[in-house]
Enzyme design. Structure first.
Site, short mmCIF file in Angstrom:
data_model
loop_
_atom_site.label_atom_id
_atom_site.label_comp_id
_atom_site.label_asym_id
_atom_site.label_seq_id
_atom_site.Cartn_x
_atom_site.Cartn_y
_atom_site.Cartn_z
N TRP A 1 31.98 24.70 6.28
CA TRP A 1 32.80 23.83 7.12
C TRP A 1 33.50 22.71 6.35
CZ3 TRP A 1 34.17 25.28 11.72
CH2 TRP A 1 33.35 26.10 12.50
N TYR B 1 27.95 25.00 2.68
CA TYR B 1 28.16 25.51 4.02
C TYR B 1 29.64 25.49 4.27
CZ TYR B 1 26.06 26.87 8.45
OH TYR B 1 25.64 27.59 9.54
#
Length: 778
Positions: free
Chosen positions: A111, A109
């Site tokens: 982030w 992901y």
């Protein structure tokens, strides 16, 4: 004391390192509104949860690959790096040889890091693509529903999400903002890659100074700051679509809609109007119909519609509204409401999606694409919508619908996860634990002992952004930042690139992966390639890399402050059509209608969600939980930082509830409470406030999952709301996440000494003797 520049998803800052190693941070001098999350950086950097050495789950080390319900419950054995890398390489090779490349899931992901090179998702996907391919994921938990819907309605999701009308345009021209889901100030300090100058707080203050009225449509009063003139419409969660339809119905029956705009720039209005006036199903979607559903009085609904038609109005919908069952509907209905007003494409009017959901929405920074690491094509065609990870692992071979296609889940034997924490993002964590028990092997790259790391078989310690060099910057940023290394790596931590380069070397494609470059060599290459492209396009003249690195940043050329969404389309819908089948805004989509999906019809519609206030399901669990984004951390990042820790109540995450709901349950401010439904339970500290609708409770996401051993369904000792939320898709069209709402009940804790919070300490770690490398290497 040395000072080094860097940046993060919460903005650019400077790191000051004392001779003894103590670290302090200070905001970038150009930032008018620095993020409070900066205060979490020093405490998290060397926290006891940092992973110091590679570790292997004891059962996997003893018995080898295979499904195991012991993931998350066993101690880990620390091993040497070379042995850990040999184990991972051998397992990757075994799985591709026995089951094929589609049996490897490349979980990531975006982030993990604000850096453009040490971007975990890019590094992992580049590695796995060169390995021969992998099953990946599409879209995001934040926007999984809108990213699928908007292309059907306006032709391009990015046009709405990234080219929204700018704040200066709104401040200058808008007289009324109708904010469904509000404009939450807590979110505007966060953007993928960061922004150097956080402008949204200043823009909100400018709205107040300009006297722009805001209708806040949200069960939470704190979804808008106290500055601008505000009328609060405390709508029942999950019912915004009913309110939008009733507003549009009022415009229709009172002749306040702009028929000329609808005829020229939209298609499907007559079909939608037939649904609104009841000719399609016998139920007029008027204010009297909507009032008992959404909890707003009929006269207030009609009055708001008339105000909207009488002035320059912007309809905005936060991303949170589409993270729910039938989440397509509030986005589509909000766009239809704006279309009925006829102001789409006019300065200060029309539609917006995500103001207050992310710091760059409406911002005026640079529109340049920044340097990036190419991932290369994935030779495997398999993918899943990202919020279907548990279904993927639990139901190999099962078919499902996605955006008009019929797909089948592959049989995943190895999960390789680098960047992201699915035990934060995903719903129904008890189900996710069962899903993570199924693969043969789970490999996780992580700086901290998060729940995802604790549910792995092989854990590889990864550096943080402060422990390596990189290039940093985000969408609509004003600067490209030279991210200097500020501190030495923690323990034996390595960066993802070094780990994957070592694995690639073992698997026979090391030279292809690194292309003969060191990380510094990659930074120079990516920067100079980008700079040459800018110069060739006449978009800017960046300095040579050495000068840029020495200066610590380069100011990016900014775009014009004034920007209006769909302005060119409105001016010439025939000459500048949208990329929809009709070339217009599709208030009724023949494409979607032809799919005949019961949970997503061909036009915006009221579909009653299974969990909302006032339904039969609410008789057992009468409170509606809003699991929104936290103000004290980024998702689950920095949960061990000072701002997050200082906001805990009774040592747990704080749950907000209305004094009337608390009194009915004999709960006092600061009490330890148990929040529960049939999916699970968690402990939290009560915080009483009248700034939310009665019957609604708020428990933000991101508290590290801390399951109490032996509890099934799980009891989280720390307050993670995703033990309570349902792992169900928004619809068969998008398969988006639905983690925003859940019906729950709350009771004051009366079970004696509560279970301790354990996630702020590492799991049990054992030391292994030196072991020979496995034989199964290519």
């Amino acid at each position: 004391m040395t000072t080094t520049p860097t940046t993060s998803h919460w903005g650019a800052f400077r790191v000051r390192t004392a001779p003894g190693g103590a670290v302090t941070v200070e905001p970038h001098p150009a930032d008018p509104s620095p993020s409070p999350l900066l205060g979490g950086v020093p405490g998290a950097l060397h926290h006891p949860t940092r992973i110091a050495r590679p570790a292997v789950r004891a059962g996997w080390l003893e018995h080898g690959p295979g499904p195991s319900s012991r993931r998350g419950a066993e101690p880990f054995v620390e091993v040497e790096w070379e042995h850990a890398l040999d184990l991972v390489a051998a397992e990757l090779d075994r799985v591709r040889n026995e089951f094929g490349h589609q049996a490897v899931f490349g979980g990531s992901y975006g982030w993990a890091s604000a850096g453009r090179f040490h971007h975990a998702q890019s590094q992992l996907h580049r590695f796995l693509a060169q390995f021969g391919g992998y099953t990946g994921s599409r879209n995001s938990y934040s926007l999984g529903t809108s990213l699928v819907l908007l292309p059907h309605v306006v032709g391009d999701a990015e046009a709405v999400l990234r080219a929204s009308s700018s704040w200066p345009t709104i401040t200058r021209h808008t007289r009324l903002i109708v904010a469904f889901g509000g404009i939450p100030a807590k979110n505007v300090h966060v953007t993928p890659g960061g922004v150097t100058r956080h402008g949204t707080p200043g823009h909100l203050a400018a709205l107040a100074a300009a006297g722009v009225d805001i209708a806040l449509v949200s069960p939470l009063r704190d979804d808008l700051s106290d500055g601008p003139p505000t009328d609060w419409y405390p709508v029942a969660p999950g019912t915004d679509t009913a309110l939008m339809l009733a507003l549009t119905h009022t415009l229709l029956v009172e002749g306040l809609h702009d028929r000329a705009f609808l005829d020229r720039c939209t298609t499907g209005w007559d079909t939608l109007a037939g649904y609104l006036d009841g000719s399609a199903d016998g139920i007029p979607k008027d204010a009297d119909w909507a009032a008992p559903i959404c909890g707003i009085a009929p006269d207030r609904i009609r009055g708001l519609a008339r105000r909207m038609a009488a002035t320059r109005t912007l309809v905005t919908v936060t991303w949170s509204l589409q993270r729910a069952r039938y989440g397509e509907q509030p986005v589509w209905a909000g766009l239809a409401l704006a279309a009925a007003l006829g102001q789409i494409g006019l300065p200060g009017g029309g539609f917006g999606h995500g103001y207050g959901s992310m710091g760059d929405v409406g911002d005026t920074g640079s529109a340049l694409r920044l340097p990036f690491l190419p991932q290369g094509p994935n030779p495997v065609d398999e993918f899943i919508p990202c919020a279907r990870i548990a279904d993927l692992l639990l139901h190999p071979g099962e078919e499902y619908d996605y955006d008009g296609t019929r797909r089948r889940y592959p049989d995943i034997r190895l999960v390789h996860w680098a960047g992201g924490n699915p035990f934060h993002h995903h719903q129904d964590l008890g189900r996710l634990r069962r899903a993570f028990a199924r693969p043969d092997t789970v490999v996780v790259h992580e700086p901290h002992w998060t729940a995802t790391a604790r549910h792995a078989d092989i854990v590889l310690p990864i550096t943080t952004a402060l422990e390596r060099e990189d290039l940093g910057g985000g969408r609509r940023d004003t600067h490209l930042i030279a991210m200097h290394r500020a501190v030495a790596p923690y323990g034996e931590a390595r960066d993802d690139h070094a780990v994957l380069a070592a694995l690639a070397e073992r698997l026979g494609f090391g030279a292809e992966f690194t292309e003969g470059r060191t990380p510094r060599g990659w930074l120079v290459h990516l920067y100079e390639e980008w700079a040459d492209r800018l110069r060739a396009d006449g978009a800017g003249d960046p300095p040579p890399f050495r000068a840029f690195w020495s200066a610590g940043e380069w100011r990016l050329p900014e775009q014009a402050a004034e920007r209006t969404l769909f302005e060119e389309f409105r001016a010439d819908p025939e000459g500048r059509p949208l990329a929809t089948p009709s070339g217009r805004i599709e208030l009724h989509s023949a494409t979607v209608a032809a799919l005949a999906l019961p949970d997503c019809p061909g036009h915006p519609a009221w579909l009653d969600p299974p969990e909302r206030l006032g339904t039969a399901a609410a008789e057992r669990h009468p409170l509606l939980l809003v699991a929104n984004q936290p103000a004290t951390r980024l998702h689950s990042q920095l949960d061990v930082g000072a701002p997050s820790l200082s906001d805990k109540v009774a040592g747990r995450e704080a749950v907000e509830l209305h004094p009337a709901d608390a009194a009915a349950r004999a709960v006092g401010d600061g009490d330890l409470v148990r929040i529960f439904n049939d999916r699970g339970a968690c402990l939290a500290g009560a915080r009483l406030t009248d700034r939310l609708r009665p019957g609604v409770v708020r428990l933000p996401t991101g508290a590290w999952f801390d399951p109490v051993p032996g509890t099934e369904p799980p009891l989280c000792a720390h307050g993670n709301p995703n033990v309570l939320t349902a792992d169900e898709p928004s619809s068969r069209l998008s398969q988006g996440c639905t983690g925003q709402h859940a019906l729950v009940e709350i009771e004051r804790w009366s079970g004696g000494e509560p279970p301790p919070v354990t996630v702020r300490h590492p799991p049990v770690l054992l030391t292994a003797p030196a072991m020979p490398a496995p034989e199964s290497t290519p």
